[in-house]
Design a protein around this motif. Sequence first.
Motif, PDB file in Angstrom:
ATOM      1  N   GLN A 347       0.861  -1.177   0.000  1.00 55.98           N
ATOM      2  CA  GLN A 347       0.000   0.000   0.000  1.00 55.98           C
ATOM      3  C   GLN A 347       0.892   1.220   0.000  1.00 55.98           C
ATOM      4  OE1 GLN A 347      -2.596   0.342   3.397  1.00 55.98           O
ATOM      5  NE2 GLN A 347      -3.215   2.448   2.920  1.00 55.98           N
ATOM      6  N   PRO A 349       1.155   5.693  -1.237  1.00 53.49           N
ATOM      7  CA  PRO A 349       0.485   6.875  -1.782  1.00 53.49           C
ATOM      8  C   PRO A 349       0.663   6.919  -3.293  1.00 53.49           C
ATOM      9  CG  PRO A 349       1.862   7.447   0.088  1.00 53.49           C
ATOM     10  CD  PRO A 349       2.208   6.049  -0.274  1.00 53.49           C
ATOM     11  N   ARG A 399      -8.916   5.159  -3.459  1.00 55.17           N
ATOM     12  CA  ARG A 399      -8.743   5.995  -2.281  1.00 55.17           C
ATOM     13  C   ARG A 399      -8.883   5.125  -1.041  1.00 55.17           C
ATOM     14  NH1 ARG A 399     -12.285   9.349  -5.135  1.00 55.17           N
ATOM     15  NH2 ARG A 399     -13.998   8.819  -3.707  1.00 55.17           N
ATOM     16  N   VAL A 400      -8.076   5.380  -0.062  1.00 58.26           N
ATOM     17  CA  VAL A 400      -8.181   4.717   1.232  1.00 58.26           C
ATOM     18  C   VAL A 400      -8.379   5.810   2.277  1.00 58.26           C
ATOM     19  CG1 VAL A 400      -7.011   3.318   2.967  1.00 58.26           C
ATOM     20  CG2 VAL A 400      -6.793   2.736   0.546  1.00 58.26           C
ATOM     21  N   ALA A 403      -7.645   9.280   0.903  1.00 57.33           N
ATOM     22  CA  ALA A 403      -6.334   9.591   0.332  1.00 57.33           C
ATOM     23  C   ALA A 403      -6.094   8.792  -0.944  1.00 57.33           C
ATOM     24  CB  ALA A 403      -5.235   9.276   1.340  1.00 57.33           C
ATOM     25  N   THR A 405      -4.503   6.418  -3.325  1.00 61.04           N
ATOM     26  CA  THR A 405      -3.664   5.303  -2.891  1.00 61.04           C
ATOM     27  C   THR A 405      -3.492   4.296  -4.020  1.00 61.04           C
ATOM     28  OG1 THR A 405      -4.492   5.568  -0.638  1.00 61.04           O
ATOM     29  CG2 THR A 405      -3.439   3.464  -1.161  1.00 61.04           C
ATOM     30  N   LEU A 407      -2.690   0.209  -4.428  1.00 62.46           N
ATOM     31  CA  LEU A 407      -2.603  -1.090  -3.754  1.00 62.46           C
ATOM     32  C   LEU A 407      -2.073  -2.111  -4.754  1.00 62.46           C
ATOM     33  CD1 LEU A 407      -6.085  -1.069  -1.954  1.00 62.46           C
ATOM     34  CD2 LEU A 407      -3.867  -0.285  -1.030  1.00 62.46           C
TER      35      LEU A 407
END
Length: 414
Positions: A347, A349, A399-400, A403, A405, A407
Amino acid sequence: MNDLDPPSRHPTTAPHRRAAPDTPLSSFAALLTDQGRALLEEVRDTEPAQELAVATRLRREHPVGLVSAALGQARLRQRAVAKFGAADAGRMYFTPNGVEQSTRASVAAYRARRFQELGVRSVADLCCGIGGDAIALARAGIRVLAVDRDPLTAAVARANADALGLGKLIEVREADVTEVATDAYDAVFVDPARRGGRGRVFDPEAYSPPLSWAVRTALEAPLAALKIAPGIPHETVPAEAGAEWISDSGDVKEAVLWFGTGDAGSVRATLLPGPRTLVGRGLPDPQVRPLGRYLYEPDGAVVRAHLVAEVAEELDGGGLIDETIAYITADSLKATPYATAYEITDQLPFGVKKLKALLRERGVGVLTVKKRGSAVEPEELRRKVKPQGPNSATVFLTRVKGAPTMLLGHPAPA
């Protein structure tokens, strides 16, 4: 003039009586003659690159219009294989709009089985198109009145019923569906046209006929089903209807409003092949939780039906990665037919350089890019990171907890 038609050459030394111009209906009728059927058989496997040479050769012995119609029909049959299978597509007849707008055979067969299970023995199929749904209904032993106002479309539907040996069960009528009495039938099926001169129509009242007319017709029938676009807002679904979203092999194909089935207000997602049906239980949205080891991607029909919560409840500790994103996360792997599971290894950014470096470190040459809640186009990202190496991976752009993100992971074991 068809692209394959040569310029006409008129004799200059004697009076010439111009032949009546071919119309789409007369050209189609010519395909149903013995000569037309023989020509269709001859050109059935013609590749696009061969069409000009084949057309030039055949026009020495056959009328120009018939050759063009046969080659055009052969192209349509080739396109239709994806929806109808090679056996049926090779015997059926199509129009360009018919190939584009007709129901996939697997979906039509599922709906016909549901009609059959509801005890239906006769159906008025309004806006029947080229007859895909009528064929499925007839194969389920249901008698069908198939109605379309376009003369060519009705002629094609009639030819398809005969070509598949279903003419005794399917009556095709060329008429305005708003003027057809349906009270003699157990059920009504309506598939309004959702394309206009400018392409796809999104306003249900701009359907032809409008959705409001279709709903009134459904409410007057003992039982009815209305095929609609899967993107229809839930708040526009009539209170008297049960709504079903259907996908086939992961692709969302349509939504159906069912009337008279005793489940008004219900919501369901049906996945084909199977079928596997998930029925809504009115659950609240799942809670947002920290990213776990596994990420679940719900089937598109589940997402469209707003049944992500029902899937999350099946998983141990399942929750959302973001309150606006239909990805579920959990710490343990559990099989569900309604979502595809991925094991997440990283994970980070969002950042192209970071992803490129990680992919190089992992030797990833085959990269599958999925996204929800990201404006980045998968092909654009793939060009920028230039994956190279013997390994494969899946990256989720999402988004997580708000934010942006990335994955990284891979499909979990079945």
